[in-house]
Design a protein around this motif. Sequence first.
Motif, PDB file in Angstrom:
ATOM      1  N   LEU A 139       0.852  -1.192   0.000  1.00 58.44           N
ATOM      2  CA  LEU A 139       0.000   0.000   0.000  1.00 58.44           C
ATOM      3  C   LEU A 139       0.888   1.242   0.000  1.00 58.44           C
ATOM      4  O   LEU A 139       1.843   1.341   0.769  1.00 58.44           O
ATOM      5  N   SER A 140       0.573   2.178  -0.882  1.00 60.90           N
ATOM      6  CA  SER A 140       1.288   3.459  -0.888  1.00 60.90           C
ATOM      7  C   SER A 140       0.342   4.539  -0.384  1.00 60.90           C
ATOM      8  O   SER A 140      -0.786   4.635  -0.858  1.00 60.90           O
ATOM      9  N   ILE A 141       0.786   5.316   0.574  1.00 61.45           N
ATOM     10  CA  ILE A 141      -0.049   6.420   1.076  1.00 61.45           C
ATOM     11  C   ILE A 141       0.559   7.744   0.616  1.00 61.45           C
ATOM     12  O   ILE A 141       1.726   8.030   0.892  1.00 61.45           O
ATOM     13  N   VAL A 142      -0.228   8.511  -0.123  1.00 62.62           N
ATOM     14  CA  VAL A 142       0.269   9.758  -0.706  1.00 62.62           C
ATOM     15  C   VAL A 142      -0.318  10.953   0.047  1.00 62.62           C
ATOM     16  O   VAL A 142      -1.521  10.999   0.306  1.00 62.62           O
ATOM     17  N   ILE A 143       0.534  11.910   0.387  1.00 59.90           N
ATOM     18  CA  ILE A 143       0.069  13.102   1.111  1.00 59.90           C
ATOM     19  C   ILE A 143       0.535  14.363   0.379  1.00 59.90           C
ATOM     20  O   ILE A 143       1.715  14.702   0.400  1.00 59.90           O
ATOM     21  N   PRO A 144      -0.375  15.052  -0.285  1.00 61.92           N
ATOM     22  CA  PRO A 144      -0.021  16.312  -0.931  1.00 61.92           C
ATOM     23  C   PRO A 144       0.127  17.389   0.140  1.00 61.92           C
ATOM     24  O   PRO A 144      -0.717  17.498   1.031  1.00 61.92           O
ATOM     25  N   THR A 145       1.184  18.167   0.050  1.00 62.32           N
ATOM     26  CA  THR A 145       1.481  19.099   1.144  1.00 62.32           C
ATOM     27  C   THR A 145       1.937  20.452   0.618  1.00 62.32           C
ATOM     28  O   THR A 145       2.919  20.538  -0.121  1.00 62.32           O
ATOM     29  N   TYR A 146       1.228  21.473   1.005  1.00 62.04           N
ATOM     30  CA  TYR A 146       1.623  22.813   0.581  1.00 62.04           C
ATOM     31  C   TYR A 146       1.475  23.770   1.762  1.00 62.04           C
ATOM     32  O   TYR A 146       0.368  24.015   2.238  1.00 62.04           O
ATOM     33  N   ASN A 147       2.602  24.278   2.223  1.00 63.80           N
ATOM     34  CA  ASN A 147       2.618  25.204   3.369  1.00 63.80           C
ATOM     35  C   ASN A 147       1.826  24.685   4.559  1.00 63.80           C
ATOM     36  O   ASN A 147       0.842  25.290   4.976  1.00 63.80           O
ATOM     37  N   GLU A 148       2.232  23.570   5.081  1.00 69.14           N
ATOM     38  CA  GLU A 148       1.503  22.965   6.203  1.00 69.14           C
ATOM     39  C   GLU A 148       2.385  22.853   7.450  1.00 69.14           C
ATOM     40  O   GLU A 148       2.315  21.879   8.186  1.00 69.14           O
ATOM     41  N   GLU A 149       3.220  23.869   7.698  1.00 71.24           N
ATOM     42  CA  GLU A 149       4.151  23.783   8.830  1.00 71.24           C
ATOM     43  C   GLU A 149       3.447  23.555  10.165  1.00 71.24           C
ATOM     44  O   GLU A 149       3.995  22.939  11.062  1.00 71.24           O
ATOM     45  N   GLU A 150       2.220  24.049  10.274  1.00 68.73           N
ATOM     46  CA  GLU A 150       1.528  23.912  11.560  1.00 68.73           C
ATOM     47  C   GLU A 150       0.977  22.508  11.786  1.00 68.73           C
ATOM     48  O   GLU A 150       0.724  22.114  12.918  1.00 68.73           O
ATOM     49  N   ALA A 151       0.732  21.787  10.700  1.00 70.43           N
ATOM     50  CA  ALA A 151       0.006  20.520  10.839  1.00 70.43           C
ATOM     51  C   ALA A 151       0.817  19.291  10.487  1.00 70.43           C
ATOM     52  O   ALA A 151       0.536  18.187  10.956  1.00 70.43           O
ATOM     53  N   ILE A 152       1.854  19.477   9.669  1.00 67.92           N
ATOM     54  CA  ILE A 152       2.495  18.322   9.035  1.00 67.92           C
ATOM     55  C   ILE A 152       3.101  17.335  10.037  1.00 67.92           C
ATOM     56  O   ILE A 152       3.016  16.114   9.855  1.00 67.92           O
ATOM     57  N   GLU A 153       3.687  17.885  11.110  1.00 70.16           N
ATOM     58  CA  GLU A 153       4.369  17.005  12.053  1.00 70.16           C
ATOM     59  C   GLU A 153       3.372  16.054  12.717  1.00 70.16           C
ATOM     60  O   GLU A 153       3.569  14.837  12.756  1.00 70.16           O
ATOM     61  N   ASP A 154       2.294  16.629  13.192  1.00 69.28           N
ATOM     62  CA  ASP A 154       1.282  15.837  13.872  1.00 69.28           C
ATOM     63  C   ASP A 154       0.698  14.766  12.946  1.00 69.28           C
ATOM     64  O   ASP A 154       0.577  13.605  13.313  1.00 69.28           O
ATOM     65  N   ILE A 155       0.368  15.160  11.716  1.00 68.98           N
ATOM     66  CA  ILE A 155      -0.266  14.195  10.812  1.00 68.98           C
ATOM     67  C   ILE A 155       0.723  13.082  10.441  1.00 68.98           C
ATOM     68  O   ILE A 155       0.340  11.912  10.340  1.00 68.98           O
ATOM     69  N   LEU A 156       2.005  13.452  10.264  1.00 68.43           N
ATOM     70  CA  LEU A 156       2.992  12.413   9.935  1.00 68.43           C
ATOM     71  C   LEU A 156       3.120  11.404  11.074  1.00 68.43           C
ATOM     72  O   LEU A 156       3.157  10.193  10.839  1.00 68.43           O
ATOM     73  N   ASN A 157       3.159  11.904  12.302  1.00 73.28           N
ATOM     74  CA  ASN A 157       3.237  10.982  13.441  1.00 73.28           C
ATOM     75  C   ASN A 157       2.037  10.053  13.467  1.00 73.28           C
ATOM     76  O   ASN A 157       2.167   8.853  13.709  1.00 73.28           O
ATOM     77  N   ARG A 158       0.885  10.629  13.208  1.00 72.92           N
ATOM     78  CA  ARG A 158      -0.328   9.799  13.219  1.00 72.92           C
ATOM     79  C   ARG A 158      -0.320   8.789  12.083  1.00 72.92           C
ATOM     80  O   ARG A 158      -0.723   7.640  12.249  1.00 72.92           O
ATOM     81  N   ILE A 159       0.157   9.214  10.901  1.00 72.78           N
ATOM     82  CA  ILE A 159       0.196   8.285   9.765  1.00 72.78           C
ATOM     83  C   ILE A 159       1.182   7.148  10.026  1.00 72.78           C
ATOM     84  O   ILE A 159       0.901   5.977   9.746  1.00 72.78           O
ATOM     85  N   LEU A 160       2.328   7.495  10.597  1.00 70.19           N
ATOM     86  CA  LEU A 160       3.325   6.449  10.860  1.00 70.19           C
ATOM     87  C   LEU A 160       2.814   5.460  11.906  1.00 70.19           C
ATOM     88  O   LEU A 160       3.059   4.253  11.811  1.00 70.19           O
ATOM     89  N   ALA A 161       2.045   5.978  12.883  1.00 65.76           N
ATOM     90  CA  ALA A 161       1.448   5.077  13.871  1.00 65.76           C
ATOM     91  C   ALA A 161       0.388   4.193  13.204  1.00 65.76           C
ATOM     92  O   ALA A 161       0.322   2.975  13.439  1.00 65.76           O
TER      93      ALA A 161
END
Length: 383
Positions: free
Chosen positions: A4-26
Motif C-alpha cells: 500500500l502506498s499512502i500519498v500526502i499532498p502538502t503545501y505550506n503545512e508547517e503547523e500541521a504536518i508534524e502531527d499528521i505524519l506521526n499519526r500516519i506512521l502510527a
Amino acid sequence: MTKLSIVIPTYNEEEAIEDILNRILAAKLELLDSVYRINEIEVIVVNDGSKDKTSEILRRYRDEIIIIENKKNLGYGAALKKGFDAANGEYIGFLDADGTYPPEFFKLLWKRLVETNADLVIGSRFLGEKTRMPFQRKVGNRLFAYILSWIVNRKITDTASGMRIFRKEILYRLYPLPDGLHLTPAMSAAALHEQLNIAEVPIPYEERTGSSKLNAITDGIRFLRIIINTSRIYNPLKFLGILGIFMIVLGLLLSINPISYYFQFRRVEDYQIYRLFTIMVLFVTGLNTITFGAFANYVLSMLHNREVNQNGFIGKYILSRIVLKKFNLIGWVLAALALIINYKTIIEFIMTGHIYIHWSYIITGATLFLVGVQLIMCSYLIQ
Ligand code: UDP
Ligand code: MG
C-alpha cells in the motif's frame, strides 16, 4: 505480496504536518498487523512548492517517508498525481496534510476494500457522526453529492472527500484528472461512470490546522463543472434529453391557447402566427435535441464497446428498442397526416400556380412533417 502506498499532498503545512505524519506512521504500524494482510506500506509526501518551514520538518522524517519535491506549486491534483506515479504499491491511499482526515481510519477503509472487493473506497464525511465542516462547504458538498447521485442513479454521500484507498490499476480508466482541488469530484464522477466497484466508509472530519487553499466560489464552480462535464461525456442523453423535454413541454403549454380557441371558434387568427411558429420551432428543436442525445449514447457505447448507457428515466424509455420501433411508426403517421392536410394545395399549386389555403394549414403540415421525419430518421439511425 501486498503493498500500500499512502500519498500526502502538502503545501505550506508547517503547523500541521508534524502531527499528521506521526499519526500516519502510527497508523502504518497498526496496518502492518497480520490481520490486514498488507506486507509493506510506503508513505509518500509530495511537497508542492511549500515556502514555509514544511520542507525543514519533512527532512527530519526522511528515513521513514519518501519525499517528492515540486520546485513550484503545481496544485493539489498535480501533487497527488505525482505521488500516484511514484507509488509502487498495487493499492494507493491518500489524505490531506492538514489534520482534517483521520489516518487511524485507513484500516476501516482497507477492511471494506478487502471485504467488498472494491476498486475504490471513499471516506465519507457525511456518513460519520461528527463533521466539523464549515457551513457553506457543507451545503456545497451536499449539493454536489445530490447532483452526482441523480446523474448516475446511485446514492453517493461525499463526492469530494480527500481520503480514499483504491487499486492502482483503475487509474488508467479515470485519467485524465485535473491538477486543482477538483481532482476528487472528477475521480468520483469518472469512477461512477466507469461502473467501478465503489464503497463509502464513514469518517469524522476535523477543523483544519492552518489555512485552507480552497476558495469556496471558484473551486465550487470547478467542482460542479467537472461533475457535469464528466457526466456529459459518459451520458449525453441525460442532459440533452432534459433540455429537449423542456422545449417540448413549453411547446405544448403554448399550444393550449390556440387549440382551445380553434375548438371554440373553428378558426385560426392571423395574429396567432407568431405563437404557432414558436411552437413549431420548440417541437422540432426539442425533438432534435433528444434524438441527438440518444444517438450520442449509442455512438459512445460502440466506441467503448459496452452497453448503451440507459440510466435515468429518459434513457430507459427513449432508448428501449420498443419505443424506437414506435418512433418509426409514429413518424410515418405524422408525415402522412402532413400530406393529407396539404396534398390538395400542392396539386392545386402545380395546376394553377396559386395557393388559396390559409397559412395555418401549411404551418401545421410543416410541423407534422418535420417532427415525423425526425422520428423516422432517429429510429433508422439507431437501429
Ligand atoms: N495542497 C497541495 N498543493 C496545493 C494546494 C493544496 O499540495 O496547491 C495540499 C494541502 O497542503 C492539503 C491538501 O492538498 O494537504 C488539500 O488542500 P486543502 O486542505 O487546503 O484543501 P481543502 O481540504 O480545504 O479542500
Ligand atoms: Mg484539507
